[in-house]
Scaffold this motif. Structure first.
Motif, PDB file in Angstrom:
ATOM      1  N   GLN A 291     -17.612  68.343  18.236  1.00 21.72           N
ATOM      2  CA  GLN A 291     -16.806  67.293  18.985  1.00 21.72           C
ATOM      3  C   GLN A 291     -17.219  67.364  20.358  1.00 21.72           C
ATOM      4  N   TYR A 292     -18.456  67.541  20.775  1.00 26.58           N
ATOM      5  CA  TYR A 292     -18.761  67.850  22.087  1.00 26.58           C
ATOM      6  C   TYR A 292     -18.972  66.444  22.871  1.00 26.58           C
ATOM      7  N   GLY A 293     -18.517  65.421  22.763  1.00 29.20           N
ATOM      8  CA  GLY A 293     -18.443  64.333  23.507  1.00 29.20           C
ATOM      9  C   GLY A 293     -17.855  64.694  24.907  1.00 29.20           C
TER      10      GLY A 293
ATOM     11  N   THR B 215     -17.628  54.697  25.241  1.00 27.13           N
ATOM     12  CA  THR B 215     -18.598  53.651  24.481  1.00 27.13           C
ATOM     13  C   THR B 215     -18.973  54.021  23.095  1.00 27.13           C
ATOM     14  N   HIS B 216     -18.553  55.113  22.715  1.00 29.44           N
ATOM     15  CA  HIS B 216     -18.783  55.798  21.324  1.00 29.44           C
ATOM     16  C   HIS B 216     -17.806  56.717  20.718  1.00 29.44           C
ATOM     17  N   GLU B 217     -17.788  57.112  19.719  1.00 33.62           N
ATOM     18  CA  GLU B 217     -16.638  57.856  19.052  1.00 33.62           C
ATOM     19  C   GLU B 217     -16.685  59.393  19.454  1.00 33.62           C
ATOM     20  N   PHE B 218     -17.990  59.781  19.996  1.00 33.47           N
ATOM     21  CA  PHE B 218     -17.917  61.276  20.453  1.00 33.47           C
ATOM     22  C   PHE B 218     -17.002  61.346  21.591  1.00 33.47           C
TER      23      PHE B 218
ATOM     24  N   ALA C 288     -13.543  69.684  30.927  1.00 35.90           N
ATOM     25  CA  ALA C 288     -14.124  70.777  30.207  1.00 35.90           C
ATOM     26  C   ALA C 288     -13.249  70.584  28.570  1.00 35.90           C
ATOM     27  N   ALA C 289     -13.486  69.479  27.923  1.00 35.96           N
ATOM     28  CA  ALA C 289     -12.780  69.284  26.756  1.00 35.96           C
ATOM     29  C   ALA C 289     -12.453  70.272  25.694  1.00 35.96           C
TER      30      ALA C 289
ATOM     31  N   SER D 182     -13.334  60.613  20.925  1.00 35.35           N
ATOM     32  CA  SER D 182     -12.770  61.989  20.184  1.00 35.35           C
ATOM     33  C   SER D 182     -12.434  63.023  21.129  1.00 35.35           C
ATOM     34  N   ALA D 183     -13.192  63.331  22.025  1.00 33.35           N
ATOM     35  CA  ALA D 183     -12.868  64.290  23.335  1.00 33.35           C
ATOM     36  C   ALA D 183     -11.781  63.811  24.175  1.00 33.35           C
TER      37      ALA D 183
END
Length: 374
Positions: free
Chosen positions: A28-30, A36-39, A244-245, A42-43
């Motif tokens: 889950q490195y977004g 604009t996207h799920e990554f 730094a998620a 999610s972060a």
């Protein structure tokens, strides 16, 4: 195998926290700023969950949490961030103590170099702040009071509630460096009169490189801080830069676990401390500081130099003779010096600090080793 007894310097990462951080890094490195996207989303969700977990430690709202690289950066923002406001309203007086961490004392020195004035609350051998001393130093132009919660060298727990009562009728901003108490001895941090709280993840079983500044609102107004870094506008413009998620998520989980287990962990830590004191008493140990944390003991053995003691204890336990941030300077502890201890006692001072993960302290073996130096 050497037993690690330097938890006040840094703590190991909890296994479940390490698992989460690794998952965030690899799956889950977004970028939490990419919506604009799920990554990215999610972060972002992970960051906001952590924001609440951190806020809950001090009874704050999640909107009051700003993520930083650690308590040092948080302290700098809390102190230097008030400079512009202080100049605007002609309030350039700061109150602190001489036993603060260098991450508080040195930013304040920067403001002094720019025309601000600082008053220091003196402490005695107890290492504790007298609330009456704070009251006597307050002035109409006092902008900021910065007093740590738990001292990193002695473990002395400062009377935050009483200090808040003194400040109840004054509008000075109150900043608390809570690096050593956040998630461990957090109850007093809930006090609404505390305006700003600094915390570090690596003191509470989360990774290095992550921390927070809680900026509590008065009514609907937060302290008038200005950023000390620029570029990007993240974290309400106070702390720009890509979040730094993974580290933030780990910090949040560590805080949640610590809050749930706080009472149990404290009881275990106090048991270890009492057992260590019982054996150190046999060789005449002197204990530096009063009203100290269950997680730390700062002590001196008359006639024993701390450097020699650490050599003697090598291979048995890893302890410290000062703050990890300044230990390379080989200068006498500014904390113990401010407590007006004699030079021999300061030169002999050792700090042992542990956690709930410490099953047993080999206190009898420690005493046997130190006895060889007497």
């Amino acid at each position: 195998m050497t037993l690690y007894l330097d938890m006040n310097a840094t703590t190991p990462v909890l296994p479940e926290v390490a698992d989460l951080v690794l998952k965030m890094f690899t799956e889950q490195y977004g970028n939490a700023g990419s919506r604009t996207h799920e990554f990215g989303l999610s972060a972002k969700r992970a960051v906001e969950k952590a924001r609440k977990q951190v806020a809950d430690v001090a009874g704050a709202d999640k909107s009051e949490v700003i993520f930083t690289s650690g308590a040092t950066e948080s302290n700098n923002i809390a102190i230097l961030g008030l400079k512009e406001y202080g100049n605007e309203v002609s309030k350039r007086h700061i109150i602190t103590t001489r036993i603060e961490h260098k991450a508080v004392l040195e930013p304040i020195e920067q403001l002094v170099n720019q025309g601000f004035e600082v008053s220091y609350i003196e402490v005695d051998e107890s290492g504790l702040v007298d609330p009456a001393s704070l009251k006597s130093l307050l002035r109409e132009d006092t902008l900021l009071v910065s007093i740590m919660h738990v001292n990193n060298e002695t473990g002395c727990i400062q009377p935050l509630v009483e200090l808040c009562e003194i400040l109840a009728e004054h509008d000075a901003y109150f900043h608390v460096d809570a690096a050593q108490s956040f998630g461990k001895l957090s109850m007093d941090l809930n006090h609404s009169r505390i305006d700003m709280i600094s915390a570090s993840g690596h003191k509470v079983y989360a990774p290095n490189g992550i921390g927070a500044l809680i900026i509590r609102k008065r009514g609907f107004m937060r302290p008038p801080l200005k950023p000390i870094l620029f570029g990007g506008g993240q974290e309400k413009t106070l702390r720009p830069g890509t979040l730094a998620a993974p580290l933030i998520a780990g910090f949040g989980l560590a805080c949640e676990i610590a809050v749930k287990n706080s009472d149990t962990w404290q009881a275990h830590a106090m048991k270890l401390k009492n057992e260590l004191i019982e054996d150190l008493d046999k060789i005449g140990a002197q204990y530096n500081g009063a009203n100290t944390s269950p997680y730390v003991l700062n002590f001196s053995i008359p006639g024993v130099n701390s450097e020699a003691a650490m050599v003697m204890l090598k291979g048995l336990v890893a302890v410290s003779n000062g703050s990890a941030c300044t230990s390379s300077s080989y200068t006498p502890s500014h904390v113990l010096t401010a407590m007006k201890l004699d030079s021999k006692r300061i030169e002999g001072a050792l700090r042992a600090s542990w956690s709930h993960q410490t099953d047993f302290i080999p206190s009898k073996q420690i005493v046997e080793k130190l006895s060889q130096l007497l």
